[in-house]
Scaffold this active site. Structure first.
Site, mmCIF file in Angstrom:
data_model
loop_
_atom_site.group_PDB
_atom_site.id
_atom_site.type_symbol
_atom_site.label_atom_id
_atom_site.label_comp_id
_atom_site.label_asym_id
_atom_site.label_seq_id
_atom_site.Cartn_x
_atom_site.Cartn_y
_atom_site.Cartn_z
ATOM 1 N N ASP A 174 0.845 -1.190 0.000
ATOM 2 C CA ASP A 174 0.000 0.000 0.000
ATOM 3 C C ASP A 174 0.887 1.250 0.000
ATOM 4 O O ASP A 174 1.806 1.366 0.817
ATOM 5 C CB ASP A 174 -0.920 0.005 1.223
ATOM 6 C CG ASP A 174 -2.068 0.997 1.058
ATOM 7 O OD1 ASP A 174 -2.432 1.314 -0.100
ATOM 8 O OD2 ASP A 174 -2.608 1.451 2.086
ATOM 9 N N HIS A 180 -4.467 13.825 1.185
ATOM 10 C CA HIS A 180 -4.638 12.968 2.368
ATOM 11 C C HIS A 180 -3.395 13.077 3.265
ATOM 12 O O HIS A 180 -3.511 13.249 4.480
ATOM 13 C CB HIS A 180 -4.857 11.515 1.919
ATOM 14 C CG HIS A 180 -4.846 10.506 3.033
ATOM 15 N ND1 HIS A 180 -5.918 10.352 3.897
ATOM 16 C CD2 HIS A 180 -3.902 9.605 3.429
ATOM 17 C CE1 HIS A 180 -5.628 9.380 4.763
ATOM 18 N NE2 HIS A 180 -4.413 8.919 4.505
ATOM 19 N N ARG A 203 0.845 16.189 13.249
ATOM 20 C CA ARG A 203 1.986 17.118 13.374
ATOM 21 C C ARG A 203 1.589 18.456 12.780
ATOM 22 O O ARG A 203 1.942 18.775 11.641
ATOM 23 C CB ARG A 203 3.205 16.574 12.589
ATOM 24 C CG ARG A 203 3.770 15.254 13.067
ATOM 25 C CD ARG A 203 4.852 14.746 12.123
ATOM 26 N NE ARG A 203 4.313 14.554 10.765
ATOM 27 C CZ ARG A 203 3.741 13.422 10.341
ATOM 28 N NH1 ARG A 203 3.635 12.397 11.136
ATOM 29 N NH2 ARG A 203 3.265 13.337 9.116
ATOM 30 N N GLU A 221 -10.595 3.794 3.839
ATOM 31 C CA GLU A 221 -9.717 4.607 2.991
ATOM 32 C C GLU A 221 -10.078 4.351 1.540
ATOM 33 O O GLU A 221 -10.094 3.205 1.084
ATOM 34 C CB GLU A 221 -8.232 4.272 3.245
ATOM 35 C CG GLU A 221 -7.748 4.789 4.596
ATOM 36 C CD GLU A 221 -6.232 4.728 4.769
ATOM 37 O OE1 GLU A 221 -5.554 4.011 4.012
ATOM 38 O OE2 GLU A 221 -5.739 5.431 5.674
ATOM 39 N N GLU A 245 -9.242 4.122 -2.068
ATOM 40 C CA GLU A 245 -8.012 3.924 -2.843
ATOM 41 C C GLU A 245 -8.338 3.210 -4.149
ATOM 42 O O GLU A 245 -9.390 2.597 -4.296
ATOM 43 C CB GLU A 245 -7.005 3.052 -2.064
ATOM 44 C CG GLU A 245 -6.682 3.580 -0.669
ATOM 45 C CD GLU A 245 -5.438 2.936 -0.059
ATOM 46 O OE1 GLU A 245 -4.640 2.336 -0.814
ATOM 47 O OE2 GLU A 245 -5.278 3.054 1.173
ATOM 48 N N ASP A 263 -9.038 0.338 2.190
ATOM 49 C CA ASP A 263 -8.036 -0.038 3.190
ATOM 50 C C ASP A 263 -8.601 0.300 4.570
ATOM 51 O O ASP A 263 -8.293 1.337 5.154
ATOM 52 C CB ASP A 263 -6.742 0.744 2.897
ATOM 53 C CG ASP A 263 -5.647 0.464 3.911
ATOM 54 O OD1 ASP A 263 -5.696 -0.580 4.574
ATOM 55 O OD2 ASP A 263 -4.733 1.309 4.018
ATOM 56 N N ARG A 271 -7.988 3.561 13.493
ATOM 57 C CA ARG A 271 -7.125 4.730 13.760
ATOM 58 C C ARG A 271 -6.543 4.729 15.164
ATOM 59 O O ARG A 271 -5.458 5.268 15.399
ATOM 60 C CB ARG A 271 -7.923 6.032 13.533
ATOM 61 C CG ARG A 271 -8.496 6.194 12.139
ATOM 62 C CD ARG A 271 -7.406 6.195 11.082
ATOM 63 N NE ARG A 271 -7.963 6.376 9.745
ATOM 64 C CZ ARG A 271 -7.274 6.199 8.627
ATOM 65 N NH1 ARG A 271 -5.990 5.834 8.689
ATOM 66 N NH2 ARG A 271 -7.841 6.363 7.457
ATOM 67 N N GLN A 316 -3.675 2.449 15.114
ATOM 68 C CA GLN A 316 -2.637 3.023 14.243
ATOM 69 C C GLN A 316 -1.808 4.063 14.997
ATOM 70 O O GLN A 316 -0.575 4.071 14.929
ATOM 71 C CB GLN A 316 -3.305 3.654 13.013
ATOM 72 C CG GLN A 316 -2.331 4.114 11.936
ATOM 73 C CD GLN A 316 -3.065 4.708 10.718
ATOM 74 O OE1 GLN A 316 -4.293 4.751 10.670
ATOM 75 N NE2 GLN A 316 -2.295 5.165 9.740
ATOM 76 N N LYS A 324 -4.234 -2.114 10.064
ATOM 77 C CA LYS A 324 -4.595 -2.182 8.647
ATOM 78 C C LYS A 324 -4.850 -3.601 8.156
ATOM 79 O O LYS A 324 -5.583 -3.792 7.195
ATOM 80 C CB LYS A 324 -3.429 -1.617 7.812
ATOM 81 C CG LYS A 324 -3.064 -0.184 8.136
ATOM 82 C CD LYS A 324 -4.010 0.744 7.439
ATOM 83 C CE LYS A 324 -3.493 2.173 7.478
ATOM 84 N NZ LYS A 324 -4.304 3.041 6.627
ATOM 85 N N THR A 329 -8.955 -5.922 3.956
ATOM 86 C CA THR A 329 -8.926 -4.950 2.856
ATOM 87 C C THR A 329 -9.964 -5.425 1.846
ATOM 88 O O THR A 329 -9.967 -6.605 1.492
ATOM 89 C CB THR A 329 -7.535 -4.907 2.187
ATOM 90 O OG1 THR A 329 -6.548 -4.620 3.182
ATOM 91 C CG2 THR A 329 -7.469 -3.849 1.099
ATOM 92 N N THR A 345 -4.739 6.622 0.098
ATOM 93 C CA THR A 345 -6.024 7.304 0.117
ATOM 94 C C THR A 345 -6.028 8.486 -0.846
ATOM 95 O O THR A 345 -5.160 9.358 -0.771
ATOM 96 C CB THR A 345 -6.322 7.815 1.539
ATOM 97 O OG1 THR A 345 -6.152 6.723 2.434
ATOM 98 C CG2 THR A 345 -7.729 8.360 1.648
ATOM 99 N N GLU A 359 -10.357 12.321 8.028
ATOM 100 C CA GLU A 359 -10.310 13.662 7.450
ATOM 101 C C GLU A 359 -11.683 14.337 7.489
ATOM 102 O O GLU A 359 -11.800 15.508 7.850
ATOM 103 C CB GLU A 359 -9.833 13.586 5.997
ATOM 104 C CG GLU A 359 -8.409 13.089 5.851
ATOM 105 C CD GLU A 359 -8.146 12.543 4.456
ATOM 106 O OE1 GLU A 359 -7.819 13.331 3.563
ATOM 107 O OE2 GLU A 359 -8.291 11.313 4.262
HETATM 108 MN MN MN Z 1 -4.017 2.976 2.865
#
Ligand code: MN
Length: 421
Positions: free
Chosen positions: A121, A128, A137, A193, A195, A227, A231, A234, A247, A251, A354, A368
């Site tokens: 991936d 994204h 950050r 996600e 994708e 995907d 979170r 993660q 993850k 999928t 994504t 998001e």
């Molecule tokens: Mn992904």
């Protein structure tokens, strides 16, 4: 690459194909399906039907006895199959002979089209990367490598499943910022996600990289890819080695392989990089590959909650994006992956990352859309969602449109969340 198979005037004697949203005769995707209670076999979607390749060969209507693996591995076979199917399914003289080998898609089960050896991936959706980077950050959203190197990680092939298979909410380890110690339990921040999946056609030998000028020849087709992402897991596990159990629990992909031939009318030049961005290193740069390097595909995400189903409300559009928002082209992802000599193999699957657009309504994840859970999304059922709840179904769709051509789609990529086991 445009030929008579793309002719907008071409119609099929399979009447449901004419005007079909996803599978008009100009598409002809590859897949593996089972008619009711029968064994899996390769076939092609045509309108609301699926045509069986081997039966056409047995009836003397098609030349080659083909497996999906052979078609993926050999571009000449893939192109020949498209020409033969286009003729058989358009010319009424073949109707009587071929019609017995059509199956109503509604009565068929679709499988993964091939055994996926390896799954990687990427992270090519720059909007994204920036938006998510800001959540983690605020001062430094995009890490300094992003515009130089296509970021990716090796994923898990065994848990890739075709559209329609339920998604069991994963359990895992998390640590809330205010908690002193981690805990283990069902994910509270389950996300999707949006994708694209890229199917590897011909591979490369170990130690022999793929030149950017020929990288597109190694792509056998595309699918939608969700995907699923926990979170909360993660955030706790991703440093220092990247995604793992957040993850790999599942999928989902759309099971039809939409070929590069079908997508030929929907190629776009890769957008020039914004002023001030670095040029890719020479091994990732080819003028010709950039000229048709992007795809003109609109992407949509829909949600359907248990309450919406109970109230007979239709699925609600959570987001719409475009495939052209990728910072790296599929060819660049392929070349980069093999640039150290890593051998890609036929049937490998690459996720793009994504694909969010630049606006808040084009985000490709709930992380998001809800700004990390701070702004829940309102639904027509008077519910809200920051993350996915049990009973929610999430549906991805794709549509290729261009002036002067018949538009095509990818079919559904759907999954419904079941409670943690
Ligand atoms: Mn992904």
């Amino acid at each position: 690459m445009i030929d008579s198979t793309h002719d907008p005037k071409l119609t099929s004697w399979v009447l449901s194909a004419n005007g079909h949203t996803d599978f008009p005769i100009q598409n002809l995707p590859l897949g593996l399906f089972s008619p009711t209670d029968e064994a899996p076999r390769p076939g092609t979607a045509i309108g609301g039907q699926i045509v069986e390749w081997q039966a056409l060969v047995a009836a003397g209507l098609m030349q080659d006895s083909l497996t999906i693996e052979a078609v993926l591995a050999t571009p000449a076979l893939r192109k020949s199959l498209r020409r033969q199917l286009s003729k058989l399914l358009s010319d009424p003289q073949y109707r009587e002979a071929a019609e017995p080998y059509l199956h109503a898609a509604a009565d068929c089960t679709l499988h993964l089209p091939t055994r996926i050896g390896d799954y990687t991936d990427f992270y090519a959706g720059i909007h994204h990367a920036v938006t998510v980077g800001k959540l983690f950050r605020p001062d430094n959203p995009l890490l300094p490598n992003y515009k130089h190197v296509p970021i990716g990680y090796h994923g898990r092939a065994s848990s890739i499943r075709p559209s329609g298979e339920p998604v069991i909410r994963p359990k895992g380890q998390t640590k809330a910022p205010e908690a002193e110690t981690p805990s283990f339990g069902p994910s509270k921040r389950l996300d999707f996600e949006l994708e694209l999946g890229i199917w590897v056609g011909p591979g490369n030998d170990l130690g022999h990289p793929i030149d950017i000028a020929t990288a597109a020849d190694h792509i056998a087709g595309y699918c939608l890819l969700n995907d699923w992402s926990a979170r909360d897991f993660q955030a706790w596990e991703y440093q220092p080695l990247g995604p793992f159990l957040a993850k790999n629990f599942m999928t989902t992909i759309s099971p039809w392989i939409v070929t590069p031939e079908a997508l030929a009318p929907f190629r776009l030049a890769q957008a020039p990089r914004p002023e001030g961005d670095p040029s890719p290193l020479p091994y990732l740069w080819d003028e010709t590959a950039q000229a048709g390097g992007a795809l003109k595909l609109s992407l949509e995400v829909w949600i359907e909650t248990a309450d919406m189903r109970a109230q007979n409300l239709p699925p609600f559009t959570l987001s719409h994006s475009e495939a052209r928002h990728m910072y790296w082209t599929p060819a660049q992802l392929v070349t980069h992956h093999a640039s150290n000599g890593c051998n890609l193999q036929t049937g490998d699957l690459l996720g793009t990352g994504t694909i969010s657009g630049p606006t808040s309504d084009s985000a490709g994840s709930l992380l998001e859309l809800s700004e990390g859970g701070k702004k829940p999304v309102s639904l027509p059922s008077n519910e809200t969602r920051s993350f996915l709840e049990d009973g929610d179904a999430l549906i991805l769709s794709a549509r290729a449109e261009a002036d002067g051509y018949v538009s095509i789609g990818f079919g559904e990529c759907r999954g419904r969340i079941l409670p943690a086991a």
